[in-house]
Scaffold this motif. Sequence first.
Motif, PDB file in Angstrom:
ATOM      1  N   GLU A  85       1.089  -0.299  -8.309  1.00  0.00           N
ATOM      2  CA  GLU A  85       1.738  -0.110  -7.010  1.00  0.00           C
ATOM      3  C   GLU A  85       0.812  -0.281  -5.815  1.00  0.00           C
ATOM      4  O   GLU A  85       1.291  -0.420  -4.698  1.00  0.00           O
ATOM      5  CB  GLU A  85       2.385   1.273  -6.949  1.00  0.00           C
ATOM      6  CG  GLU A  85       1.397   2.400  -6.843  1.00  0.00           C
ATOM      7  CD  GLU A  85       2.076   3.744  -6.701  1.00  0.00           C
ATOM      8  OE1 GLU A  85       1.518   4.590  -5.999  1.00  0.00           O
ATOM      9  OE2 GLU A  85       3.142   3.938  -7.287  1.00  0.00           O
ATOM     10  N   LEU A  86      -0.489  -0.270  -6.024  1.00  0.00           N
ATOM     11  CA  LEU A  86      -1.417  -0.380  -4.907  1.00  0.00           C
ATOM     12  C   LEU A  86      -1.518  -1.821  -4.419  1.00  0.00           C
ATOM     13  O   LEU A  86      -1.309  -2.765  -5.177  1.00  0.00           O
ATOM     14  CB  LEU A  86      -2.800   0.126  -5.323  1.00  0.00           C
ATOM     15  CG  LEU A  86      -2.876   1.621  -5.636  1.00  0.00           C
ATOM     16  CD1 LEU A  86      -4.233   1.978  -6.212  1.00  0.00           C
ATOM     17  CD2 LEU A  86      -2.589   2.433  -4.389  1.00  0.00           C
ATOM     18  N   SER A  87      -1.868  -1.980  -3.144  1.00  0.00           N
ATOM     19  CA  SER A  87      -2.004  -3.327  -2.590  1.00  0.00           C
ATOM     20  C   SER A  87      -3.289  -3.964  -3.128  1.00  0.00           C
ATOM     21  O   SER A  87      -4.248  -3.272  -3.471  1.00  0.00           O
ATOM     22  CB  SER A  87      -2.028  -3.278  -1.065  1.00  0.00           C
ATOM     23  OG  SER A  87      -3.203  -2.638  -0.626  1.00  0.00           O
ATOM     24  N   PRO A  88      -3.320  -5.282  -3.189  1.00  0.00           N
ATOM     25  CA  PRO A  88      -4.492  -5.976  -3.743  1.00  0.00           C
ATOM     26  C   PRO A  88      -5.790  -5.703  -2.987  1.00  0.00           C
ATOM     27  O   PRO A  88      -6.872  -5.831  -3.559  1.00  0.00           O
ATOM     28  CB  PRO A  88      -4.113  -7.457  -3.630  1.00  0.00           C
ATOM     29  CG  PRO A  88      -2.644  -7.487  -3.506  1.00  0.00           C
ATOM     30  CD  PRO A  88      -2.239  -6.194  -2.867  1.00  0.00           C
ATOM     31  N   GLU A  89      -5.688  -5.304  -1.726  1.00  0.00           N
ATOM     32  CA  GLU A  89      -6.900  -5.058  -0.935  1.00  0.00           C
ATOM     33  C   GLU A  89      -7.728  -3.890  -1.457  1.00  0.00           C
ATOM     34  O   GLU A  89      -8.935  -3.835  -1.239  1.00  0.00           O
ATOM     35  CB  GLU A  89      -6.547  -4.796   0.536  1.00  0.00           C
ATOM     36  CG  GLU A  89      -5.993  -5.987   1.271  1.00  0.00           C
ATOM     37  CD  GLU A  89      -4.508  -6.170   1.041  1.00  0.00           C
ATOM     38  OE1 GLU A  89      -3.792  -5.173   0.774  1.00  0.00           O
ATOM     39  OE2 GLU A  89      -4.056  -7.326   1.114  1.00  0.00           O
ATOM     40  N   VAL A  90      -7.109  -2.925  -2.118  1.00  0.00           N
ATOM     41  CA  VAL A  90      -7.852  -1.751  -2.596  1.00  0.00           C
ATOM     42  C   VAL A  90      -8.174  -1.834  -4.085  1.00  0.00           C
ATOM     43  O   VAL A  90      -8.753  -0.901  -4.634  1.00  0.00           O
ATOM     44  CB  VAL A  90      -7.087  -0.440  -2.289  1.00  0.00           C
ATOM     45  CG1 VAL A  90      -6.948  -0.233  -0.797  1.00  0.00           C
ATOM     46  CG2 VAL A  90      -5.753  -0.417  -2.971  1.00  0.00           C
ATOM     47  N   LEU A  91      -7.826  -2.933  -4.733  1.00  0.00           N
ATOM     48  CA  LEU A  91      -8.097  -3.103  -6.155  1.00  0.00           C
ATOM     49  C   LEU A  91      -9.328  -3.982  -6.349  1.00  0.00           C
ATOM     50  O   LEU A  91      -9.583  -4.895  -5.570  1.00  0.00           O
ATOM     51  CB  LEU A  91      -6.897  -3.751  -6.857  1.00  0.00           C
ATOM     52  CG  LEU A  91      -5.569  -3.006  -6.790  1.00  0.00           C
ATOM     53  CD1 LEU A  91      -4.476  -3.854  -7.422  1.00  0.00           C
ATOM     54  CD2 LEU A  91      -5.669  -1.666  -7.472  1.00  0.00           C
TER      55      LEU A  91
END
Length: 161
Positions: A85-91
Motif C-alpha cells: 500500500e505504500l507509495s514507491p517513493e518510500v520503498l
Amino acid sequence: MSPTNSYQERRAARLDDPSMEKLRNPKARRALAAALIGVFIVEIAAFFTVGLMPIGVFIGIMVVVIFAGVMLLGALKASTRGVEELSPEVLDERQAQLRGEIFSRSYWALATASLLACLATVLMGQSWWPLDEITAVLVLALLVQVIVTIPTFVTALRVRV
C-alpha cells in the motif's frame, strides 16, 4: 518534501515497527489471514441469522466483527510492512520489485474473485435458487471486502517481505 511524502514516510515507519517482528514469519501471517477469513465467515453467518436473534445481539456481534476485522487487517498489514500500500517513493528497490509482483498476483486473484462472485450471483438468480435481497447484499459486501484485502492477503501468503 510534500505532505503526502511525509505522511507516507510516517506510515512506512509505523508499519516497519520492530515490535511487530513476531508477526513477520510465514506461520504468523497464515494464522492472521485465516483469522481474517474467519471474521468474514462470522459476518456472513450473522447476516444470514439476523432474523433469528434480537437486533441488539446482532449489533453487538457486528461491532465485535468490525473491530476484530480492523485489528486483524492492521496486524496483517504490519506483518507485511505495508509494501502493498505504500507509495514507491518510500520503498527501497527490493520492496518496489515485490510491490510489482504483489500487484500482478493481486490482479489475478481479483479477476478470479470477481468471476466467482458474478457466477454466484447468476446462479442465485436462477428460478431454482431465488435471489433475495440479503443474499445479494452479502455477495456484494463480501466482494468489496475481498477486493480491499486481496493485496494484503497475496503479500502475506505468497511473498517474503
